[in-house]
Enzyme design. Structure first.
Site, PDB file in Angstrom:
ATOM      1  N   LYS A 270       0.834  -1.201   0.000  1.00  0.00           N
ATOM      2  CA  LYS A 270       0.000   0.000   0.000  1.00  0.00           C
ATOM      3  C   LYS A 270       0.872   1.256   0.000  1.00  0.00           C
ATOM      4  O   LYS A 270       2.015   1.204   0.452  1.00  0.00           O
ATOM      5  CB  LYS A 270      -0.861   0.028   1.286  1.00  0.00           C
ATOM      6  CG  LYS A 270      -1.981  -0.975   1.334  1.00  0.00           C
ATOM      7  CD  LYS A 270      -2.733  -0.856   2.657  1.00  0.00           C
ATOM      8  CE  LYS A 270      -3.875  -1.852   2.733  1.00  0.00           C
ATOM      9  NZ  LYS A 270      -4.933  -1.641   1.716  1.00  0.00           N
ATOM     10  N   ARG A 344     -10.158 -11.627   2.303  1.00  0.00           N
ATOM     11  CA  ARG A 344     -10.997 -12.701   1.748  1.00  0.00           C
ATOM     12  C   ARG A 344     -10.290 -14.050   1.819  1.00  0.00           C
ATOM     13  O   ARG A 344     -10.944 -15.088   1.873  1.00  0.00           O
ATOM     14  CB  ARG A 344     -11.420 -12.338   0.313  1.00  0.00           C
ATOM     15  CG  ARG A 344     -10.264 -12.139  -0.633  1.00  0.00           C
ATOM     16  CD  ARG A 344     -10.660 -11.389  -1.899  1.00  0.00           C
ATOM     17  NE  ARG A 344     -10.806  -9.943  -1.684  1.00  0.00           N
ATOM     18  CZ  ARG A 344     -11.171  -9.081  -2.624  1.00  0.00           C
ATOM     19  NH1 ARG A 344     -11.452  -9.503  -3.850  1.00  0.00           N
ATOM     20  NH2 ARG A 344     -11.262  -7.799  -2.350  1.00  0.00           N
TER      21      ARG A 344
HETATM   22  N1  BES Z   1      -7.943  -3.728   4.510  1.00  0.00           N
HETATM   23  C1  BES Z   1      -8.157  -3.329   3.170  1.00  0.00           C
HETATM   24  C2  BES Z   1      -9.471  -2.576   2.957  1.00  0.00           C
HETATM   25  C3  BES Z   1      -9.567  -1.231   3.626  1.00  0.00           C
HETATM   26  C4  BES Z   1      -9.140  -0.099   2.961  1.00  0.00           C
HETATM   27  C5  BES Z   1     -10.122  -1.107   4.870  1.00  0.00           C
HETATM   28  C6  BES Z   1      -9.248   1.131   3.573  1.00  0.00           C
HETATM   29  C7  BES Z   1     -10.238   0.125   5.479  1.00  0.00           C
HETATM   30  C8  BES Z   1      -9.793   1.247   4.827  1.00  0.00           C
HETATM   31  C9  BES Z   1      -8.167  -4.566   2.268  1.00  0.00           C
HETATM   32  O1  BES Z   1      -7.388  -5.630   2.676  1.00  0.00           O
HETATM   33  C10 BES Z   1      -7.670  -4.140   0.923  1.00  0.00           C
HETATM   34  O2  BES Z   1      -6.590  -3.643   0.848  1.00  0.00           O
HETATM   35  N2  BES Z   1      -8.481  -4.340  -0.104  1.00  0.00           N
HETATM   36  C11 BES Z   1      -8.121  -3.953  -1.426  1.00  0.00           C
HETATM   37  C12 BES Z   1      -8.681  -4.991  -2.369  1.00  0.00           C
HETATM   38  C13 BES Z   1      -8.230  -4.825  -3.792  1.00  0.00           C
HETATM   39  C14 BES Z   1      -6.756  -5.134  -3.898  1.00  0.00           C
HETATM   40  C15 BES Z   1      -9.035  -5.761  -4.658  1.00  0.00           C
HETATM   41  C16 BES Z   1      -8.721  -2.598  -1.715  1.00  0.00           C
HETATM   42  O3  BES Z   1      -9.841  -2.313  -1.277  1.00  0.00           O
HETATM   43  O4  BES Z   1      -8.058  -1.798  -2.346  1.00  0.00           O
HETATM   44 ZN    ZN Z   2      -5.380  -5.512   2.066  1.00  0.00          ZN
END
Ligand code: BES
Ligand code: ZN
Ligand code: ZN
Length: 492
Positions: A270, A344
């Protein structure tokens, strides 16, 4: 947690530091005091004083003033209910109280003019307790914070139902404190093993058994999702199962929480900005641990199995790679195209295990997608399900509990977008409808005959914005009250 007592002493006669009273817009001009036990002269004087300070009684308003002669508490806090005679719901009331209580951090004793029903006692206790929450564990010189105790003045006779409501609301509030504390704890002090220990500690004196799978046991069990996500961290993953099975249980509820103790994204890392907030990526699991605690404390006649899939998602030489294929508990192979879609993967294992028990209702809760925040914002959770009635039940329960949730679809055509060239399924879709796509991924692990609901709380679990109502900054405990409400319904 602050202390709480009910009293029949009139609000004006309670020796407290502050007295909270309610206001509403007056019929003509000005503001009307909604509180019992004041003399007509006092009422008139207080109403004039509040109006003088700009008070109108509108919802959300907070006016502080000196209380004047004949009132023991030196300070009055007047919270506006809005025109509650026209339309009134308890959540409006809870938020109004919360706004007032949030201004009282550091106050020892607060008196509050309460209502005449058990429902009202419940709302008052929850609003006061949740608004008074602070997290000062890591301040070396913490300023006086929170509220010492609340005294709730009841205008009628205090009956058994009110006393019961008080005790129950205290259990629910303290379990939400637990969830918030876990979420706010910095990630250096909260690895998967700590989360397991926290569950054990919270449930130690309750009739709940806790079983923990360590990395070796996870391997034996075949939990490739949890293990895959945990590979990059020096702090290994855990699966936690909490079982509350009271005699005379009317139904079996399964609650499953995402417990990513920190989500860097892994190799699909990230951006640095706001990455610290990913300590809250275990909020779903905090809600599950807290809900099991509350339900057991309340002694509800429903079997509850709580599952927490805990891992730390780190990039390292041992981390899983984009392109890796892992095998989940039920034997499904998953191509990991993005290591940041890790929630997931860990949920797939926990869902697979829960399915074997055939619960009457299975609900997972997760800070699963950024797309949830884009679709519904910071305050409203997304609710998806393979069973329309189950989805409606959860959304309805959330409204009764004072949590905001909204039903979302699981479009079958999205399954196409999760196709993998080499494995049974890929862990990301085509980038559109990210919240729903994650839901459709999870559905892969649920037989059609199993009623299942997925709650995405990426927005509501962690308040990164200004406090509002009884919700502080940081961990909120989103989901706990809805779960308690559902358990109450299933046990009735
Ligand atoms: N933990 C994150 C989702 C999240 C983002 C929660 C911001 C709270 C605040 C999750 O694991 C994630 O990073 N999801 C990705 C999925 C994508 C790679 C398909 C996302 O939402 O960008
Ligand atoms: Zn994530
Ligand atoms: Zn995550």
């Amino acid at each position: 947690m602050p202390g709480f007592t009910l009293t029949s002493t009139l609000p004006k006669d309670i020796a407290a530091d502050v007295l909270i009273v309610n206001t509403t817009p007056a019929k003509g001009k000005g503001v009307e005091l909604v509180a019992h036990g004041f003399t007509p002269a006092q009422t008139k004087r207080i109403e004039a004083e509040i109006a003088e300070l700009g008070g109108t009684g509108k919802n959300g308003e907070v006016i502080k003033c000196a209380s004047g002669t004949g009132i023991k508490a030196p300070v009055l806090v007047a919270v506006g209910l809005g025109d509650f005679r026209k339309s009134f719901d308890l959540e409006q009331f809870r938020r109004a109280i919360g706004n007032g209580v949030r201004t009282l951090s550091g106050t020892k004793k607060v008196a509050i003019s309460g209502g005449h029903s058990a429902e009202h006692v419940d709302a008052t206790v929850l609003a006061c307790a949740l608004a008074a929450y602070t997290f000062t564990e890591y301040k070396s010189k913490p300023a006086a914070s929170g509220v010492g105790s609340f005294v709730i003045s009841i205008p009628t006779q205090i009956n058994a139902d009110m006393k019961k409501a008080l005790a129950a609301a205290k259990h629910v509030a303290s379990s939400i404190y637990l969830a918030r504390n876990l979420i706010n704890t910095p990630p250096n002090d909260l690895a998967p093993a700590h989360l397991a220990q926290a569950a054990k500690t919270a449930l130690a004196s309750l009739p709940v058994t806790v079983k923990v799978w360590d990395e070796k046991a996870l391997k034996t069990a075949g939990c490739g999702g949890i293990l895959g996500v945990g590979l990059g961290s020096s702090r290994p993953p855990r699966l936690i199962k909490m079982t509350y099975a009271p005699r005379g249980a009317k139904a079996h509820l399964s609650l499953i929480g995402k417990g990513i103790t920190f989500d860097t994204g892994g190799i699909s890392i990230k951006p640095a900005s706001k990455m610290d907030e990913m300590k809250a990526d275990m909020s779903g699991s905090a809600a599950v641990i807290a809900a099991v605690t509350a339900i057991a404390q309340l002694g509800l006649k429903v079997k509850v199995t709580g599952w927490v899939a805990a891992a730390e998602n780190m990039p390292s030489g041992t981390a899983q790679r984009p392109g890796d294929i892992l095998t989940t508990f039920d034997g499904t192979t998953v191509e990991v195209l993005n290591t940041d879609a890790e929630g997931r993967l860990v949920l797939a294992d926990a869902i697979g295990m829960s399915v074997l028990e055939k619960p009457d209702l299975m609900i997972d809760i997760a800070t699963l997608t950024g797309a949830q925040r884009i679709a519904l914002g910071r305050r409203i959770a997304g609710v998806m399900s393979n069973t329309q009635s189950a989805r409606e039940q959860v959304v309805a329960a959330s409204a009764l509990a004072g949590e905001e949730m909204w039903g979302m679809p699981l479009p079958a055509d999205l399954r196409e977008t999760l196709k993998s060239e080499t494995a049974d399924i890929a862990n990301i879709g085509d980038g559109l409808a990210g919240m729903l796509s994650a839901g459709v991924f999870l559905q892969e692990f649920v037989p059609d005959s199993q009623a299942w609901v997925h709650i995405d709380v990426a927005g509501p679990a962690y308040n990164d914005s200004a406090p509002f109502g009884y919700t502080p900054k940081g961990g909120t405990g989103a989901g706990v009250r809805t779960f308690v409400q559902i358990a109450r319904e299933l046990s009735a």
